[in-house]
Design a protein around this motif. Sequence first.
Motif, short mmCIF file in Angstrom:
data_model
loop_
_atom_site.label_atom_id
_atom_site.label_comp_id
_atom_site.label_asym_id
_atom_site.label_seq_id
_atom_site.Cartn_x
_atom_site.Cartn_y
_atom_site.Cartn_z
N MET A 1 7.60 4.65 131.22
CA MET A 1 7.93 3.85 130.03
C MET A 1 7.49 2.41 130.26
O MET A 1 7.86 1.79 131.24
CB MET A 1 9.43 3.89 129.75
N SER A 2 6.71 1.84 129.39
CA SER A 2 6.24 0.47 129.55
C SER A 2 7.23 -0.51 128.96
O SER A 2 8.14 -0.15 128.23
CB SER A 2 4.87 0.31 128.85
N ALA A 3 6.98 -1.77 129.27
CA ALA A 3 7.89 -2.82 128.78
C ALA A 3 7.82 -2.99 127.27
O ALA A 3 8.73 -3.50 126.65
CB ALA A 3 7.57 -4.14 129.47
N THR A 4 6.74 -2.57 126.68
CA THR A 4 6.57 -2.72 125.23
C THR A 4 6.43 -1.35 124.57
O THR A 4 5.64 -1.17 123.67
CB THR A 4 5.33 -3.58 124.92
N ASP A 5 7.20 -0.38 125.06
CA ASP A 5 7.11 0.96 124.49
C ASP A 5 7.46 0.93 123.01
O ASP A 5 8.19 0.06 122.54
CB ASP A 5 8.00 1.94 125.25
N ASN A 6 6.96 1.89 122.29
CA ASN A 6 7.07 1.87 120.83
C ASN A 6 8.40 2.42 120.36
O ASN A 6 8.55 3.62 120.11
CB ASN A 6 5.92 2.67 120.21
N LEU A 7 9.38 1.55 120.25
CA LEU A 7 10.65 1.92 119.65
C LEU A 7 10.59 1.63 118.15
O LEU A 7 9.81 0.79 117.71
CB LEU A 7 11.79 1.10 120.27
N PRO A 8 11.41 2.31 117.37
CA PRO A 8 11.43 2.04 115.93
C PRO A 8 11.75 0.58 115.64
O PRO A 8 12.65 0.00 116.24
CB PRO A 8 12.54 2.97 115.41
N VAL A 9 10.99 -0.03 114.75
CA VAL A 9 11.25 -1.40 114.36
C VAL A 9 12.47 -1.45 113.45
O VAL A 9 12.61 -0.65 112.52
CB VAL A 9 10.02 -1.99 113.61
N ILE A 10 13.40 -2.37 113.77
CA ILE A 10 14.62 -2.47 112.96
C ILE A 10 14.28 -3.10 111.61
O ILE A 10 13.82 -4.24 111.54
CB ILE A 10 15.67 -3.32 113.69
N GLN A 11 14.48 -2.34 110.55
CA GLN A 11 14.15 -2.81 109.21
C GLN A 11 15.32 -3.53 108.55
O GLN A 11 15.12 -4.35 107.68
CB GLN A 11 13.70 -1.62 108.34
N SER A 12 16.53 -3.18 108.95
CA SER A 12 17.70 -3.80 108.32
C SER A 12 18.82 -3.91 109.34
O SER A 12 18.83 -3.22 110.36
CB SER A 12 18.17 -2.96 107.12
N PHE A 13 19.74 -4.79 109.05
CA PHE A 13 20.86 -5.00 109.95
C PHE A 13 22.01 -4.11 109.51
O PHE A 13 22.53 -4.27 108.40
CB PHE A 13 21.26 -6.47 109.93
N ASP A 14 22.42 -3.19 110.36
CA ASP A 14 23.49 -2.28 109.97
C ASP A 14 24.56 -2.15 111.06
O ASP A 14 25.20 -1.10 111.20
CB ASP A 14 22.93 -0.90 109.62
N THR A 15 24.76 -3.20 111.82
CA THR A 15 25.75 -3.21 112.90
C THR A 15 27.00 -3.96 112.45
O THR A 15 26.92 -4.98 111.78
CB THR A 15 25.16 -3.89 114.16
N ALA A 16 28.15 -3.45 112.85
CA ALA A 16 29.42 -4.08 112.50
C ALA A 16 29.63 -5.36 113.30
O ALA A 16 29.17 -5.48 114.44
CB ALA A 16 30.58 -3.12 112.76
N VAL A 17 30.34 -6.31 112.70
CA VAL A 17 30.63 -7.59 113.34
C VAL A 17 32.13 -7.83 113.32
O VAL A 17 32.79 -7.62 112.30
CB VAL A 17 29.92 -8.75 112.62
N LEU A 18 32.67 -8.25 114.46
CA LEU A 18 34.05 -8.72 114.55
C LEU A 18 34.03 -10.24 114.58
O LEU A 18 33.39 -10.84 115.44
CB LEU A 18 34.73 -8.18 115.81
N PHE A 19 34.72 -10.86 113.62
CA PHE A 19 34.77 -12.32 113.53
C PHE A 19 36.19 -12.75 113.88
O PHE A 19 37.16 -12.41 113.20
CB PHE A 19 34.41 -12.74 112.11
N LEU A 20 36.32 -13.50 114.98
CA LEU A 20 37.61 -13.98 115.46
C LEU A 20 37.84 -15.41 114.99
O LEU A 20 37.08 -16.31 115.34
CB LEU A 20 37.64 -13.92 116.99
N VAL A 21 38.86 -15.61 114.18
CA VAL A 21 39.13 -16.92 113.59
C VAL A 21 40.56 -17.34 113.89
O VAL A 21 41.39 -16.55 114.32
CB VAL A 21 38.88 -16.89 112.07
N PHE A 22 40.83 -18.63 113.63
CA PHE A 22 42.19 -19.11 113.84
C PHE A 22 42.49 -20.32 112.97
O PHE A 22 42.90 -20.18 111.82
CB PHE A 22 42.44 -19.40 115.32
N ASN A 23 42.22 -21.53 113.48
CA ASN A 23 42.70 -22.73 112.80
C ASN A 23 41.63 -23.82 112.67
O ASN A 23 41.96 -25.00 112.64
CB ASN A 23 43.93 -23.29 113.53
N ARG A 24 40.35 -23.40 112.58
CA ARG A 24 39.27 -24.40 112.55
C ARG A 24 38.37 -24.14 111.33
O ARG A 24 37.31 -23.50 111.45
CB ARG A 24 38.48 -24.34 113.85
#
Length: 324
Positions: free
Chosen positions: A1-24
Amino acid sequence: MSATDNLPVIQSFDTAVLFLVFNRPDTTRQVFEAIRQAKPPRLYVASDGPRIDRQGEAEVVAEVREIIKNIDWKCEVKTLFRDSNLGCKRAVSEAITWFFESEECGIVLEDDCLPHPEFFSYCQELLQRYASDERIWGVTGNNFQSGIVRGSGSYYFSKYFHCWGWASWRRAWRSYDVSLSYWPEWSRSVDWIEKTPDSVERAFWQNIFNKTYDGQINTWDYQWTACIWRYAGLVATPNVNLVSNIGFGAGATHTTSDASQFAEMEVQSLGSMIHPVNIERDVLADRYTFDYHLEGAGLRFPYNLLRLPLRALSYINRKVFRAG
């Protein structure tokens, strides 16, 4: 496997995000805008409750929670809003556990960690790439190498975890122990010594883990560092800085000095993703992190001074202590 092997190009962002908030509210608005630009399909928001001895904090916490209502993209939102204050240790660690109860993997951002737009796709690609690789325990967006490029890839592997914008998997977080219950036994083991062969670094972290175990430090991230080390985990670390901490100052819980060289660090584009050929820890990068990010070099100085020959001591005396 090379360093630039052909993985699928991410077309859209579909990952969940946890946002930690408080008093700012000020920093929260900026980080929320960065999240809004990324448009995650699932957004988890966790907020600790106001402290009863802080006048006006309840109103500020409520103001922060209102900011999250400004979602104008297709997004499933889940909230964990505490009525009472749990403190950094419990509020953050329990929120992360809550997040990974629903998600196999995801990104974690605190309310003062402002990411470069590429941070999101960087995390997503590595979360997908290493989803089943149990050697990799996390992905950080932070770089404290002062411009030194490590390896030939867009990122390198470190034992050090940095929490100013990061990502991980449920498979890793399930080993997290907020109480560090294993520390007394592990600290006396051969395994601990083998994993911290540098005696100065070992003493530094032994002191921190002792205080964390005893409850003298009210935080959650030292326990995650210990967990990663215990299982010899690796953290993917970008060769440029992708997240800037904009929360240094009097209103912060831990980063209270706005004079820090790590306050509001510049962020840069990662460019085209190049994956490292080998999955192995960069020992020199980790040494640099300890010496210059964690200021371990200052701890080394007295020990190194004792080992210097008299000629070297004389040179230092002439050039440093009698300069000018």
